[in-house]
Design a protein around this motif. Structure first.
Motif, PDB file in Angstrom:
ATOM      1  N   ARG A 107       0.795  -1.253   0.077  1.00  0.00           N
ATOM      2  CA  ARG A 107      -0.145  -0.028  -0.044  1.00  0.00           C
ATOM      3  C   ARG A 107       0.779   1.118  -0.055  1.00  0.00           C
ATOM      4  N   LYS A 108       2.256   1.430  -0.061  1.00  0.00           N
ATOM      5  CA  LYS A 108       2.914   2.578  -0.208  1.00  0.00           C
ATOM      6  C   LYS A 108       2.972   2.871  -1.578  1.00  0.00           C
ATOM      7  N   GLN A 109       2.876   4.269  -1.826  1.00  0.00           N
ATOM      8  CA  GLN A 109       2.865   4.840  -3.063  1.00  0.00           C
ATOM      9  C   GLN A 109       4.151   5.299  -3.504  1.00  0.00           C
ATOM     10  N   ARG A 110       4.825   4.292  -4.441  1.00  0.00           N
ATOM     11  CA  ARG A 110       6.233   4.402  -4.759  1.00  0.00           C
ATOM     12  C   ARG A 110       6.407   5.427  -5.652  1.00  0.00           C
ATOM     13  N   PHE A 111       5.680   5.488  -6.936  1.00  0.00           N
ATOM     14  CA  PHE A 111       6.193   6.561  -7.896  1.00  0.00           C
ATOM     15  C   PHE A 111       4.747   7.329  -8.438  1.00  0.00           C
ATOM     16  N   HIS A 120       6.414  14.723 -22.798  1.00  0.00           N
ATOM     17  CA  HIS A 120       7.013  14.961 -21.575  1.00  0.00           C
ATOM     18  C   HIS A 120       6.495  14.022 -20.478  1.00  0.00           C
ATOM     19  N   MET A 121       7.193  13.797 -19.583  1.00  0.00           N
ATOM     20  CA  MET A 121       6.904  12.942 -18.465  1.00  0.00           C
ATOM     21  C   MET A 121       7.757  13.368 -17.394  1.00  0.00           C
ATOM     22  N   ILE A 122       7.130  13.377 -16.319  1.00  0.00           N
ATOM     23  CA  ILE A 122       7.669  13.854 -14.976  1.00  0.00           C
ATOM     24  C   ILE A 122       7.636  12.612 -13.868  1.00  0.00           C
ATOM     25  N   ILE A 123       8.597  12.362 -13.252  1.00  0.00           N
ATOM     26  CA  ILE A 123       8.549  11.098 -12.436  1.00  0.00           C
ATOM     27  C   ILE A 123       9.162  11.447 -10.946  1.00  0.00           C
ATOM     28  N   TYR A 124       8.179  11.103 -10.085  1.00  0.00           N
ATOM     29  CA  TYR A 124       8.578  11.250  -8.694  1.00  0.00           C
ATOM     30  C   TYR A 124       8.685  10.087  -7.776  1.00  0.00           C
ATOM     31  N   ASP A 125      10.005   9.717  -7.376  1.00  0.00           N
ATOM     32  CA  ASP A 125      10.170   8.523  -7.006  1.00  0.00           C
ATOM     33  C   ASP A 125       9.990   8.972  -5.343  1.00  0.00           C
ATOM     34  N   ASN A 126       9.060   8.372  -4.664  1.00  0.00           N
ATOM     35  CA  ASN A 126       8.964   8.334  -3.387  1.00  0.00           C
ATOM     36  C   ASN A 126       9.468   7.642  -2.193  1.00  0.00           C
ATOM     37  N   ASP A 127      10.780   7.027  -2.855  1.00  0.00           N
ATOM     38  CA  ASP A 127      11.788   6.420  -2.082  1.00  0.00           C
ATOM     39  C   ASP A 127      12.028   7.087  -0.690  1.00  0.00           C
ATOM     40  N   LEU A 128      11.738   6.577   0.638  1.00  0.00           N
ATOM     41  CA  LEU A 128      12.008   7.057   1.715  1.00  0.00           C
ATOM     42  C   LEU A 128      13.427   7.713   2.134  1.00  0.00           C
ATOM     43  N   ASN A 129      14.435   6.697   1.301  1.00  0.00           N
ATOM     44  CA  ASN A 129      15.676   7.212   1.728  1.00  0.00           C
ATOM     45  C   ASN A 129      16.252   8.397   0.789  1.00  0.00           C
TER      46      ASN A 129
END
Length: 152
Positions: A107-111, A120-129
């Motif tokens: 249930r984590k929202q990763r990307f 065009h594409m924007i990618i947000y990586d929700n990696d906690l580290n």
């Protein structure tokens, strides 16, 4: 300084410039596979939360895709996308933009992916580290047919 030392120094400078240029170019280009798929397998994806944003007011639509086959088809559309780093504030020039959240089985929202047209594409990586956001220009022909069909 002797003539041979000057040539050696010039050669060293040119070699260093060449290596720097190659490194710079290599860092500008990537792919969707390198950015997203290397961190996440299809089995890790529980759902795709997708919002279709429209240039026409009132036409926004939200869906949640949980069917494994539909998730696979949408991810397959993105798998061969080649990307080049670009500016974040680009206009889509298209009627629709898509905001996609990849939700993992835990249930984590990763990307979070914002697809602005087919360019065009924007990618947000929700990696906690190491969370980070990067914008890209799509470098190859791209037609997200499965994504568009999910809204029909």
């Amino acid at each position: 300084m002797e003539k041979s030392q000057k040539y050696m120094l010039a050669g060293t400078i040119l070699a260093a410039a060449g290596v720097s240029l190659i490194t710079y170019s290599a860092n500008r280009y990537t792919s969707f596979k390198r950015v997203v798929a290397r961190s996440l397998t299809l089995e890790d994806i529980a759902a795709l939360e997708i919002t279709r944003l429209s240039s026409v007011p009132g036409e926004q639509k939200d869906i949640v895709v949980t069917e494994p086959e539909a998730i696979r088809q949408i991810c397959e559309d993105f798998s061969d996308v080649r990307l080049m780093k670009s500016a974040r504030n680009v206009s889509s020039g298209s009627r629709y933009s898509y905001y996609i959240t990849i939700v993992q089985t835990d249930r984590k929202q990763r990307f979070d992916i914002i697809l602005k047209g087919k360019q065009h594409m924007i990618i947000y990586d929700n990696d906690l580290n190491n969370p980070h956001l990067k914008a890209y220009k799509i470098m190859n022909p791209f037609n997200p047919l499965a994504l568009q069909q999910a809204f029909e």
